[in-house]
Design an enzyme around this catalytic site. Sequence first.
Site, PDB file in Angstrom:
ATOM      1  N   SER A   8     -34.839  88.323  18.100  1.00  0.00           N
ATOM      2  CA  SER A   8     -35.015  86.888  18.349  1.00  0.00           C
ATOM      3  C   SER A   8     -36.361  86.647  19.008  1.00  0.00           C
ATOM      4  O   SER A   8     -36.626  87.141  20.113  1.00  0.00           O
ATOM      5  CB  SER A   8     -33.903  86.373  19.264  1.00  0.00           C
ATOM      6  OG  SER A   8     -34.278  85.089  19.734  1.00  0.00           O
ATOM      7  N   HIS A  32     -35.425  86.558  13.800  1.00  0.00           N
ATOM      8  CA  HIS A  32     -34.435  85.529  14.133  1.00  0.00           C
ATOM      9  C   HIS A  32     -35.155  84.399  14.866  1.00  0.00           C
ATOM     10  O   HIS A  32     -35.752  84.607  15.925  1.00  0.00           O
ATOM     11  CB  HIS A  32     -33.361  86.160  15.012  1.00  0.00           C
ATOM     12  CG  HIS A  32     -32.228  85.263  15.387  1.00  0.00           C
ATOM     13  ND1 HIS A  32     -31.115  85.077  14.592  1.00  0.00           N
ATOM     14  CD2 HIS A  32     -32.026  84.508  16.495  1.00  0.00           C
ATOM     15  CE1 HIS A  32     -30.270  84.248  15.198  1.00  0.00           C
ATOM     16  NE2 HIS A  32     -30.799  83.874  16.352  1.00  0.00           N
ATOM     17  N   ASP A  34     -34.791  80.815  16.639  1.00  0.00           N
ATOM     18  CA  ASP A  34     -33.815  79.927  17.274  1.00  0.00           C
ATOM     19  C   ASP A  34     -34.367  78.506  17.346  1.00  0.00           C
ATOM     20  O   ASP A  34     -35.266  78.222  18.134  1.00  0.00           O
ATOM     21  CB  ASP A  34     -33.494  80.429  18.686  1.00  0.00           C
ATOM     22  CG  ASP A  34     -32.649  81.693  18.662  1.00  0.00           C
ATOM     23  OD1 ASP A  34     -31.571  81.664  18.035  1.00  0.00           O
ATOM     24  OD2 ASP A  34     -33.077  82.710  19.255  1.00  0.00           O
ATOM     25  N   MET A  36     -33.724  74.827  18.434  1.00  0.00           N
ATOM     26  CA  MET A  36     -32.863  74.082  19.367  1.00  0.00           C
ATOM     27  C   MET A  36     -33.417  72.672  19.539  1.00  0.00           C
ATOM     28  O   MET A  36     -34.630  72.495  19.656  1.00  0.00           O
ATOM     29  CB  MET A  36     -32.841  74.768  20.733  1.00  0.00           C
ATOM     30  CG  MET A  36     -32.401  76.214  20.694  1.00  0.00           C
ATOM     31  SD  MET A  36     -32.222  76.866  22.356  1.00  0.00           S
ATOM     32  CE  MET A  36     -32.036  78.628  22.023  1.00  0.00           C
ATOM     33  N   HIS A  65     -31.680  80.235  12.935  1.00  0.00           N
ATOM     34  CA  HIS A  65     -30.427  79.905  13.624  1.00  0.00           C
ATOM     35  C   HIS A  65     -30.580  78.490  14.164  1.00  0.00           C
ATOM     36  O   HIS A  65     -31.298  78.269  15.147  1.00  0.00           O
ATOM     37  CB  HIS A  65     -30.191  80.931  14.755  1.00  0.00           C
ATOM     38  CG  HIS A  65     -28.979  80.654  15.578  1.00  0.00           C
ATOM     39  ND1 HIS A  65     -28.759  81.279  16.791  1.00  0.00           N
ATOM     40  CD2 HIS A  65     -27.911  79.831  15.381  1.00  0.00           C
ATOM     41  CE1 HIS A  65     -27.607  80.843  17.299  1.00  0.00           C
ATOM     42  NE2 HIS A  65     -27.088  79.968  16.475  1.00  0.00           N
ATOM     43  N   MET A  67     -29.518  75.530  16.094  1.00  0.00           N
ATOM     44  CA  MET A  67     -28.638  74.997  17.144  1.00  0.00           C
ATOM     45  C   MET A  67     -28.999  73.528  17.307  1.00  0.00           C
ATOM     46  O   MET A  67     -29.649  73.120  18.276  1.00  0.00           O
ATOM     47  CB  MET A  67     -28.836  75.801  18.434  1.00  0.00           C
ATOM     48  CG  MET A  67     -28.176  77.177  18.361  1.00  0.00           C
ATOM     49  SD  MET A  67     -28.854  78.340  19.557  1.00  0.00           S
ATOM     50  CE  MET A  67     -30.308  78.882  18.656  1.00  0.00           C
ATOM     51  N   MET A 136     -21.285  83.886  18.270  1.00  0.00           N
ATOM     52  CA  MET A 136     -22.117  83.805  19.478  1.00  0.00           C
ATOM     53  C   MET A 136     -21.414  84.546  20.617  1.00  0.00           C
ATOM     54  O   MET A 136     -20.238  84.300  20.905  1.00  0.00           O
ATOM     55  CB  MET A 136     -22.323  82.351  19.903  1.00  0.00           C
ATOM     56  CG  MET A 136     -23.240  81.523  19.020  1.00  0.00           C
ATOM     57  SD  MET A 136     -24.922  82.160  18.837  1.00  0.00           S
ATOM     58  CE  MET A 136     -25.484  82.246  20.540  1.00  0.00           C
ATOM     59  N   ASP A 172     -24.808  87.478  18.254  1.00  0.00           N
ATOM     60  CA  ASP A 172     -26.039  86.966  18.884  1.00  0.00           C
ATOM     61  C   ASP A 172     -25.755  86.596  20.338  1.00  0.00           C
ATOM     62  O   ASP A 172     -24.893  85.746  20.610  1.00  0.00           O
ATOM     63  CB  ASP A 172     -26.501  85.729  18.095  1.00  0.00           C
ATOM     64  CG  ASP A 172     -27.784  85.110  18.646  1.00  0.00           C
ATOM     65  OD1 ASP A 172     -28.421  85.697  19.539  1.00  0.00           O
ATOM     66  OD2 ASP A 172     -28.149  84.012  18.151  1.00  0.00           O
ATOM     67  N   GLY A 173     -26.504  87.233  21.256  1.00  0.00           N
ATOM     68  CA  GLY A 173     -26.414  86.891  22.677  1.00  0.00           C
ATOM     69  C   GLY A 173     -26.054  88.101  23.526  1.00  0.00           C
ATOM     70  O   GLY A 173     -24.965  88.651  23.382  1.00  0.00           O
TER      71      GLY A 173
HETATM   72  C1  DX5 Z   1     -29.283  81.972  22.309  1.00  0.00           C
HETATM   73  C2  DX5 Z   1     -29.980  82.387  21.049  1.00  0.00           C
HETATM   74  C3  DX5 Z   1     -30.196  83.836  20.942  1.00  0.00           C
HETATM   75  C4  DX5 Z   1     -31.061  84.417  22.042  1.00  0.00           C
HETATM   76  C5  DX5 Z   1     -30.641  85.815  22.263  1.00  0.00           C
HETATM   77  O1  DX5 Z   1     -28.812  80.683  22.194  1.00  0.00           O
HETATM   78  O2  DX5 Z   1     -29.258  81.995  19.898  1.00  0.00           O
HETATM   79  O3  DX5 Z   1     -30.708  84.206  19.669  1.00  0.00           O
HETATM   80  O4  DX5 Z   1     -32.420  84.410  21.751  1.00  0.00           O
HETATM   81  O5  DX5 Z   1     -31.351  86.318  23.353  1.00  0.00           O
HETATM   82  P1  DX5 Z   1     -30.830  87.583  24.156  1.00  0.00           P
HETATM   83  O6  DX5 Z   1     -30.792  88.724  23.187  1.00  0.00           O
HETATM   84  O7  DX5 Z   1     -31.845  87.750  25.224  1.00  0.00           O
HETATM   85  O8  DX5 Z   1     -29.463  87.245  24.665  1.00  0.00           O
HETATM   86 ZN    ZN Z   2     -29.885  82.845  17.943  1.00  0.00          ZN
END
Ligand code: DX5
Ligand code: ZN
Length: 227
Positions: A8, A32, A34, A36, A65, A67, A136, A172-173
């Site tokens: 990510s 990946h 993210d 948001m 991804h 969100m 998640m 993920d997470g």
């Molecule tokens: C969180 C994201 C993840 C995040 C993961 O909402 O969707 O992709 O970047 O980060 P780590 O691996 O640090 O938990």
């Molecule tokens: Zn993510």
Amino acid sequence: MGIQISPSILAADFANLAAECRRVAGAADWLHVDVMDQHFVPNLTLGLPVVEALLASVSTPVDCHLMIEDPDRWAPGYAEAGAGSVTFHLEAAQAPVRLARELRRLGARAGVGLKPATPVDAIAGLLGEIDMVLIMSVEPGFGGQPFLDLALPKIRRARELIGDADIWLQVDGGVAEGTIERCAEAGADVFVAGSAVYGAEDAAAACSALRAAATVAAGAGRTAALR
Ligand code: DX5
Ligand code: ZN
């Protein structure tokens, strides 16, 4: 397909994104990204213009991804731009079947994400329409949070539902050495890792170490299932 690693870039240096992506070239299966919107989650990152710029400058396939609220309206743009995989959240979609079909029609793999409190069985009716389920293992919104163990029975249940179908199971997470093994043993096969990769001195070596740990644990999981 076997084990795949999707670092990510949320944990990367946003002022040097293309160079940060090159740090994992050859070691990562996906990047990946993210997205948001500060509505679906309490954080704001980047959107389509940045994804388009990345797609033009990196060769690793991009795993978006989303969100965001109203993915029905916004997600197809990421597929049109050339993202190889586009994941929207089930909690946010108005018409998930129509959206998954549209993403596939535009040439992307269609993924459906579930927040920690959303029951896995919600995807049962969608399995013929999607290419990936994302479980998640933190509340979406921020990197660097601790892994939530409640994801493990969800991964196991998702694996049961998927069975032999050609649908990837992403987690993920909080994925790192120490947690990736349990996810792989439970049946996940695509692993997102932000801080565990970009927080390492050698990001490519971190990807390889995660892949090795997941591969060993997936083998142990399969052996246990046969017993
Ligand atoms: C969180 C994201 C993840 C995040 C993961 O909402 O969707 O992709 O970047 O980060 P780590 O691996 O640090 O938990
Ligand atoms: Zn993510």
